[in-house]
Design a protein around this motif. Structure first.
Motif, short mmCIF file in Angstrom:
data_model
loop_
_atom_site.label_atom_id
_atom_site.label_comp_id
_atom_site.label_asym_id
_atom_site.label_seq_id
_atom_site.Cartn_x
_atom_site.Cartn_y
_atom_site.Cartn_z
N VAL A 73 0.82 -1.22 0.00
CA VAL A 73 0.00 0.00 0.00
C VAL A 73 0.85 1.27 0.00
CG1 VAL A 73 -1.97 -1.13 1.10
CG2 VAL A 73 -0.23 -0.01 2.53
N GLN A 74 2.16 1.13 0.09
CA GLN A 74 3.03 2.30 -0.03
C GLN A 74 3.22 2.70 -1.49
OE1 GLN A 74 3.94 3.73 2.91
NE2 GLN A 74 2.74 2.01 3.73
N LEU A 75 2.78 1.85 -2.42
CA LEU A 75 2.98 2.08 -3.84
C LEU A 75 1.75 2.75 -4.45
CD1 LEU A 75 4.55 -1.41 -4.70
CD2 LEU A 75 5.71 0.66 -3.87
N ASN A 76 1.85 3.06 -5.74
CA ASN A 76 0.71 3.65 -6.44
C ASN A 76 -0.37 2.59 -6.69
OD1 ASN A 76 1.35 2.33 -9.14
ND2 ASN A 76 3.21 3.54 -8.84
N TRP A 77 -1.58 3.06 -7.06
CA TRP A 77 -2.71 2.13 -7.21
C TRP A 77 -2.49 1.11 -8.31
CZ3 TRP A 77 -6.28 0.64 -4.10
CH2 TRP A 77 -6.71 1.47 -3.08
N TYR A 78 -1.85 1.51 -9.37
CA TYR A 78 -1.55 0.58 -10.46
C TYR A 78 -0.72 -0.59 -9.92
CZ TYR A 78 0.01 -0.92 -15.14
OH TYR A 78 0.27 -1.64 -16.28
N SER A 79 0.28 -0.26 -9.11
CA SER A 79 1.16 -1.29 -8.56
C SER A 79 0.46 -2.12 -7.49
CB SER A 79 2.42 -0.63 -7.97
OG SER A 79 3.12 0.08 -8.96
N ILE A 80 -0.43 -1.49 -6.73
CA ILE A 80 -1.17 -2.24 -5.71
C ILE A 80 -2.03 -3.32 -6.36
CG2 ILE A 80 -3.04 -2.06 -4.02
CD1 ILE A 80 -1.94 0.71 -3.28
N LEU A 81 -2.73 -2.96 -7.43
CA LEU A 81 -3.57 -3.94 -8.12
C LEU A 81 -2.73 -5.00 -8.81
CD1 LEU A 81 -6.22 -1.49 -9.66
CD2 LEU A 81 -6.48 -3.00 -7.67
N LEU A 82 -1.62 -4.58 -9.40
CA LEU A 82 -0.73 -5.53 -10.07
C LEU A 82 -0.13 -6.50 -9.06
CD1 LEU A 82 0.63 -6.39 -12.74
CD2 LEU A 82 2.44 -4.71 -12.25
N GLY A 83 0.29 -5.98 -7.90
CA GLY A 83 0.87 -6.84 -6.88
C GLY A 83 -0.13 -7.80 -6.29
N ALA A 84 -1.35 -7.31 -6.06
CA ALA A 84 -2.39 -8.17 -5.50
C ALA A 84 -2.72 -9.33 -6.43
CB ALA A 84 -3.64 -7.34 -5.21
N ALA A 85 -2.59 -9.11 -7.72
CA ALA A 85 -2.91 -10.15 -8.70
C ALA A 85 -1.98 -11.35 -8.59
CB ALA A 85 -2.85 -9.57 -10.11
N SER A 86 -0.80 -11.15 -8.01
CA SER A 86 0.17 -12.24 -7.92
C SER A 86 -0.18 -13.24 -6.81
CB SER A 86 1.57 -11.69 -7.66
OG SER A 86 1.67 -11.14 -6.35
N LEU A 87 -1.01 -12.82 -5.87
CA LEU A 87 -1.28 -13.67 -4.71
C LEU A 87 -1.95 -14.99 -5.10
CD1 LEU A 87 -1.00 -13.85 -1.66
CD2 LEU A 87 -3.24 -12.75 -1.44
N SER A 88 -2.82 -14.94 -6.09
CA SER A 88 -3.50 -16.17 -6.50
C SER A 88 -2.52 -17.21 -7.01
CB SER A 88 -4.54 -15.86 -7.58
OG SER A 88 -3.94 -15.27 -8.71
N VAL A 89 -1.47 -16.75 -7.71
CA VAL A 89 -0.45 -17.67 -8.24
C VAL A 89 0.35 -18.27 -7.09
CG1 VAL A 89 1.46 -17.96 -9.86
CG2 VAL A 89 -0.31 -16.25 -10.31
N VAL A 90 0.67 -17.45 -6.10
CA VAL A 90 1.42 -17.92 -4.94
C VAL A 90 0.64 -19.00 -4.20
CG1 VAL A 90 2.38 -17.25 -2.70
CG2 VAL A 90 2.64 -15.73 -4.67
N VAL A 91 -0.67 -18.80 -4.08
CA VAL A 91 -1.50 -19.74 -3.33
C VAL A 91 -1.64 -21.08 -4.04
CG1 VAL A 91 -3.84 -20.15 -2.47
CG2 VAL A 91 -2.77 -17.92 -2.11
N VAL A 92 -1.80 -21.06 -5.37
CA VAL A 92 -2.05 -22.32 -6.09
C VAL A 92 -0.78 -23.07 -6.46
CG1 VAL A 92 -4.21 -21.42 -7.03
CG2 VAL A 92 -2.11 -21.29 -8.40
#
Length: 262
Positions: A80-99
């Motif tokens: 959340v210290q990053l810009n919104w574009y990066s926040i959304l892009l970073g959040a998208a990676s979590l699904s890959v980490v989980v599976v």
């Protein structure tokens, strides 16, 4: 425009180094926690992993879940210290980490999925600095990172290939057969070529390519020297792959230093 992100002086370079260093550390740790939680029973069937704390019963599932929540909270605090574009892009990676841990049960390419997760920073780092990702540069850089992950994690997986057969674990170490060197060599060459191409698109200078050349030589040395039937040799080869990343980093850093001095 292609060189904007890396060739524009950072207003707070220490902040970016600190944020991404902490983020990489905590999120890779979270990935390991998720992996160990998923693989508790599989780990018991593999000699090298049966003493892991969750597999051995030293840590309960509830304790592991609490620790994971703490790791993800720190990761979110960084994101959340990053810009919104990066926040959304970073959040998208979590699904890959989980599976990712599931992949070793259904495909011989879990190393590719790991690469997709581990190299997300190639896109996220750029967007954090520039406000958006330059996909023309980020995609070859990201793909080169995925190929590099395939190299070192395939070598890593060779440590457990005999146990994996009995446990029903799939990996590129088993898929590539008894002579994996040609395929690993091709992946290494592809990785370094893509990284060099990304550097070309980003208008990097000679120091960067010197770093990539050292990285390529390191991978070639590892592929040649590793005994893929010896666990200790495979571990050493895996660990030594990290020096390839070091040389690329040093080349990029030297290139940036030269740019700042001219």
């Amino acid at each position: 425009m292609a060189s904007y992100a890396l060739h524009t002086p950072f207003t707070t370079p220490i902040m970016y180094v600190t944020l991404f260093g902490a983020g990489a550390l905590v999120m890779r740790g979270a990935g390991c926690t998720i992996n160990d939680m998923w693989d508790k029973n599989l780990d018991k069937a593999v000699a090298r992993t049966k003493e892991r704390p969750i597999a051995r019963g030293d840590i309960t599932h509830t304790q592991a879940l609490a620790f994971l929540a703490a790791q993800l909270s720190v990761g979110l605090a960084v994101l959340v210290q990053l810009n919104w574009y990066s926040i959304l892009l970073g959040a998208a990676s979590l699904s890959v980490v989980v599976v990712y841990p599931l992949m070793k049960r259904i495909t011989h390419w879990p190393q590719a999925v790991l690469g997709i997760a581990f190299n997300w920073g190639a896109m996220l780092g750029w967007s954090a600095v520039a406000g958006t990702a330059n996909w023309a540069v980020c995609i070859p850089l990201y793909a080169g990172g995925v190929c590099w992950t395939l190299v070192y994690d395939t070598i890593y997986a060779h440590q457990d290939k005999r146990d994996d057969v009995g446990a029903g674990i799939r990996s590129t170490a088993l898929l590539f057969g008894e002579r994996p060197q040609p395929i690993i060599g091709a992946l290494s060459a592809t990785s370094m070529s893509l990284v060099a191409y990304a550097g070309y698109l980003n208008c990097h200078g000679a120091p960067f390519y010197v770093g990539v050349s050292f990285a390529a030589a390191q991978l070639a040395r590892i592929i040649y020297r590793t005994d893929y039937d010896d666990r200790q040799s495979c571990w050493q080869g895996f660990a030594d792959c990290g020096w390839s990343g070091f040389w690329i980093w040093m080349g990029a850093l030297a290139d940036y230093a030269v740019l700042m001095l001219t």
